[in-house]
Design an enzyme around this catalytic site. Structure first.
Site, PDB file in Angstrom:
ATOM      1  CE  LYS A   1      65.043   0.526   9.646  1.00  0.00           C
ATOM      2  NZ  LYS A   1      66.127   0.321  10.199  1.00  0.00           N
TER       3      LYS A   1
ATOM      4  CE  LYS B   1      62.253   3.546  11.304  1.00  0.00           C
ATOM      5  NZ  LYS B   1      61.985   3.936  12.610  1.00  0.00           N
TER       6      LYS B   1
ATOM      7  CG  ASP C   1      46.098  18.146   3.592  1.00  0.00           C
ATOM      8  OD1 ASP C   1      45.830  18.201   4.811  1.00  0.00           O
ATOM      9  OD2 ASP C   1      46.675  19.169   2.988  1.00  0.00           O
TER      10      ASP C   1
ATOM     11  CG  HIS D   1      60.675   0.240  13.949  1.00  0.00           C
ATOM     12  ND1 HIS D   1      61.033   0.102  12.841  1.00  0.00           N
ATOM     13  CD2 HIS D   1      61.856   0.395  14.745  1.00  0.00           C
ATOM     14  CE1 HIS D   1      62.529  -0.072  12.580  1.00  0.00           C
ATOM     15  NE2 HIS D   1      62.731   0.249  13.929  1.00  0.00           N
TER      16      HIS D   1
ATOM     17  CG  ASP E   1      65.634 -10.091 -10.922  1.00  0.00           C
ATOM     18  OD1 ASP E   1      66.644 -10.354 -10.488  1.00  0.00           O
ATOM     19  OD2 ASP E   1      64.372 -10.937 -10.879  1.00  0.00           O
TER      20      ASP E   1
ATOM     21  CG  HIS F   1      68.171   3.630  10.952  1.00  0.00           C
ATOM     22  ND1 HIS F   1      67.164   4.258  10.821  1.00  0.00           N
ATOM     23  CD2 HIS F   1      68.067   2.901  11.807  1.00  0.00           C
ATOM     24  CE1 HIS F   1      66.336   3.819  11.721  1.00  0.00           C
ATOM     25  NE2 HIS F   1      66.764   3.153  12.383  1.00  0.00           N
TER      26      HIS F   1
END
Length: 840
Positions: free
Chosen positions: A210, A633, A638, A631, A215, A208
């Protein structure tokens, strides 16, 4: 003669040397490989086969010692001096990725759950065809850049992302004999071939992550896959109908999607789309990602190299089309940390990365950044060949427990436990939330946990359908995590004498728009005999240019010969459609805008003031709404600490044993003068500015974005410029996250927006739907009204416009009473003791 060497051994060694390269030697090596392949069946009875030999135990011990010495038990250390830039929504992120990829000189690593080669990184697509992802990668490959891609190999019966198309499309970009041939290599994992991986097959769990590494200089990490359906801007428009010309479309082919109406279909034929833009709005997409320059880039690269070598070992060990990767800092006795193996008869080369010295990277010696950061992951035996690591969960729990003022969460899911009593849920982020709220409550301290999740997680159609059972199961687990049952977060807080409603708040996002299907365009359809949907297909075919129409053959061909008749038919339909433009008056500029989503944003005007080319009663048919799919995450605590990556809040992402994930924990040592609950406060620049932009977007306190991102600093990589924090009155207004004025606007907007969406559209889910009978009364099942359109066709047009005027931003309350008196997911074939872990 060497000690211990006899005449016979020297003779046989010489014989072996002479046999190398002969058919006899090749047959011997082939037999050894076949024996090892057959030997994999023994793994069926030995699930610990990667960790039972002495050298494997030593490697595991080494990895464990390293993790034990790091915060959160992560494989990666804490690192100072990082430059990290945030991106909110796909427009800025994909543009920045396009700039960075175009500058790649040596290597590109890409790890994705889903990768769509035909994704346009800049919009509108017709005017940016050179910025389609596959074309960018092709240019870099032709320039000599080595490109390595790992994508999740899906179970085709369950998910429609078609990684086979991804692999074949990318491999075919540079055919044999052309510049760049061999410079793009794509791996798919896990394997579902019982003959190849009998003991290592994984059907339930996914890769999952991404992320992108360029380089060894820069990395991108977050919630955005390089795939269809993710590009969006901050006004989150639903409409993509263009009377002035189909070339102005933003979402070609399958990139225009609304999973509540129709899931992605045959994604390898990316130009096709069975969902008519003239009839429906798309599902808008909200996401967050980061660009990283600094030492943390090395850790992200190390995770990629580990995964690459593990897949090489697991699936491609006997394939010379896939090389082993070695890397600086993980050499010699430490190359086992990135799963490098050196079998007696290796297949494939050993390629050392980075290709130029690591010390040459600008971040190694120039202008260090100010962000203290650490890479964390969820990974285990099936996904990376390592012992289970769940440092992401460790980080979430630690940051939440230590928060003093607020925790702000945006996530696709929210399934968590407060203890062992909530099986099959095991991650303990919920317990950390309970502990933080109870501590604050007993100390009499204002403390909030603000959570934004989708109204409907996953992609159901009608929630009453049997096909939506899985989605209802996820929602059921979410409600049990939040407030239903004695072990929920709310009830556990209440059990300790603290009022949870003063501390935990749950919201969704929702958007509206108007399809610009004008009376003139309807006439154009009638006179030409061509539907707009056919024109949108023709447009997608046109800008496809070179396309892969064969995606299952090992050697797909470029250019479609079998589909010429269909292409000519679509082209002819588009020609006939456009020929009627003058006849219906569309050769003149239209006055109605192609989208009115901007009216929910700062200085966007009112819906009631928007011009419409026709009768207002006809306009009513074109108003649409849809949940704004969250979508990202993301966690912000604070205004100092940020966690961002691919990890959802559920067992799949947090336990380490299930889906593989990669995230980054960030704390900026560059502070800014701010306020917290009216008191002077030193906030981290990175966390505070990100949170302020997000809140302004959700409140409608930031302007809508133009399509062209070329002049926007927030759409550039981190090496070009820092974020533009867009200072001004609205920036200052949301500066104090605990301000009563900010909270009153936040909850006030959510309340008003919720009421308007309910009244005009009967948007579901809703608090008034407590049973399935209530569902039928609230939103009857019939085909009289299209999904997402106005519910009452007899409401006066001006009243509709004036009510839409009241919607500001996208915030709505999460309906915590939805189906509270009904069994949301009855146990059966789809939801049972064997399948529960899939949904959690």
């Amino acid at each position: 003669m060497a000690p211990g060497e006899d005449k016979d051994s020297r003779m046989f060694a010489g014989l072996r040397d002479r046999l190398k390269g002969t058919n006899l030697y090749d047959a011997k090596v082939g037999a050894i490989h076949f024996r090892n392949k057959v030997g994999k069946f023994a793994n069926l009875v030995n699930p610990n086969h990667r960790h039972d030999e002495e050298h494997e135990k030593l490697t595991d011990e080494k990895r464990s010692r390293i993790a034990d010495s790091h915060r959160f038990a992560s494989f990666a250390p804490e690192r100072d001096g990082n430059k990290i830039k945030w991106y909110v929504d796909g427009r800025d992120y994909f543009y920045a990725v396009s700039v960075a990829l175009e500058k790649a000189k040596e290597t590109i690593y890409i790890a994705d759950w889903w990768l769509s080669p035909e994704l346009f990184l800049r919009r509108p697509p017709y005017f940016n065809q050179e910025w389609r992802l596959d074309q960018v990668l092709k240019r870099r490959a032709e320039a000599g850049v080595k490109i390595y891609v790992i994508v999740y190999k899906e179970v085709a019966q369950a998910i429609s992302c078609n990684s086979a198309h991804t692999k074949h499309a990318l491999h075919a970009l540079c055919p044999d004999g052309s510049p760049g041939h061999g410079n793009i290599t794509v791996m798919r994992h896990p394997d579902h071939n019982v003959f190849e991986n009998a003991g290592d097959m994984t059907f339930y769990w996914a890769h999952h992550e991404k992320f992108i590494v360029i380089d060894y200089e820069m990395a991108f990490i977050g919630g955005l896959d390089l795939c269809f359906g993710r590009w969006d801007n901050r006004q989150h428009q639903l409409a993509d109908v263009h009377p002035a010309g189909v070339q102005n479309e933003m979402f070609p082919g399958q990139d225009f999607n609304n999973n509540r109406i129709l899931d992605f279909q045959t994604v390898e034929d990316w130009k096709s789309n069975e969902l008519s833009k003239a009839d429906y709005g798309r599902m808008p997409w909200h996401d967050v990602a980061m660009c990283v320059i600094g030492d943390c880039v090395y850790d992200i690269a190390e995770h990629f190299v580990l995964r690459w070598n593990f897949v090489k070992r697991d699936k491609y060990k006997r394939s010379d089309g896939f090389d082993w990767l070695t890397m600086t800092g993980r050499e010699g006795e430490n190359e086992d940390l990135v799963a490098v193996q050196r079998p007696k008869h290796p297949v494939g080369q050993y390629i050392h990365h980075p290709l130029s010295p690591l010390g040459n990277r600008s971040w190694a010696h120039q202008q260090p950044g100010t962000v203290h950061a650490q890479v964390v992951r969820s990974s285990c035996d099936w996904s990376s060949g390592i012992l289970t690591e769940h440092s992401i969960q460790n980080a979430y729990c630690d940051v939440i427990r230590n928060a003093e003022h607020f925790v702000y969460i945006e996530n696709q899911f929210f399934i968590t436990a407060t203890g062992e009593e909530q099986s099959p849920i095991h991650n303990l982020i919920g317990r950390a939330i309970v502990d933080a709220c109870v501590k604050a409550g007993k100390e009499g301290r204002k403390f909030r946990v603000i959570i934004l999740i989708p109204a409907i997680p996953g992609f159901a159609g009608d929630l009453r359908d049997d096909a939506a059972m899985g989605t209802r199961a996820i929602m059921d687990y979410q409600y049990k995590s939040i407030h239903r049952g004695p072990h929920s977060i709310f009830e556990q807080i209440k059990a300790q004498g603290v009022d949870p409603t003063q501390h935990v708040f749950i919201f969704n996002l929702r958007s509206y728009d108007r399809l610009n299907k004008t009376p003139a365009m309807i006439q154009q359809e009638e006179k030409s005999g061509v539907k707009y949907q056919d024109v949108q297909r023709a447009e997608a075919e046109e800008i496809m240019a070179e396309g892969l129409h064969s995606t299952t053959d090992e050697k797909p061909t470029l250019g479609d010969t079998t589909g010429n008749e269909e292409k000519e038919r679509l082209t002819d339909q588009k020609r006939r459609f456009e020929a009627q433009r003058g006849e219906v008056g569309l050769d003149q500029a239209t006055t109605s805008k192609d989208s009115i989503a901007h009216t929910a944003m700062l200085n966007g005007g009112k819906v009631s003031e928007q011009e419409w080319d026709g009768d207002l009663e006809q306009e009513k048919e074109n108003f649409v709404q849809e949940e704004l799919y969250i979508h990202g995450k993301l966690l912000i605590a604070d205004d100092r600490i940020v966690i961002c990556g691919s990890s959802n809040i559920n067992d799949r992402s947090q336990m380490g044993l299930h889906d593989s994930e990669l995230s980054i924990v960030m704390e900026d040592y560059h502070t800014i003068d701010s306020t917290m609950e009216g008191q002077p406060f030193k906030a981290g620049h990175h966390a505070a500015t990100l949170r302020r932009l997000l809140w302004r977007e959700h409140l409608g306190l930031v302007p809508a974005q133009p399509l062209d991102a070329s002049k926007d600093p927030n759409a550039q990589p981190a090496d070009v410029c820092p974020n533009d924090i867009m200072e001004g009155r609205e920036y200052e207004f949301v500066a104090d996250p605990m301000s009563d004025k900010v909270w009153d606007m936040w909850t006030g907007n959510a309340t008003t927006n919720t009421q308007i969406f309910r009244h005009l559209f009967r948007a579901d889910p809703d608090d008034n739907i407590k049973t399935f009978d209530d569902y039928e009364a609230f939103l009857p099942r019939h085909n009289k009204f299209k999904q997402g359109h106005l519910h009452d066709p007899f409401m006066p047009a001006e009243e509709v416009r004036q009510k839409l005027d009241q919607i500001k931003g996208h915030l709505v309350w999460m309906p915590l009473d939805f189906l509270c008196d009904a069994p949301m997911a009855e146990k059966g074939l789809q939801v049972n003791a064997y399948t529960e872990s899939i949904y959690t």
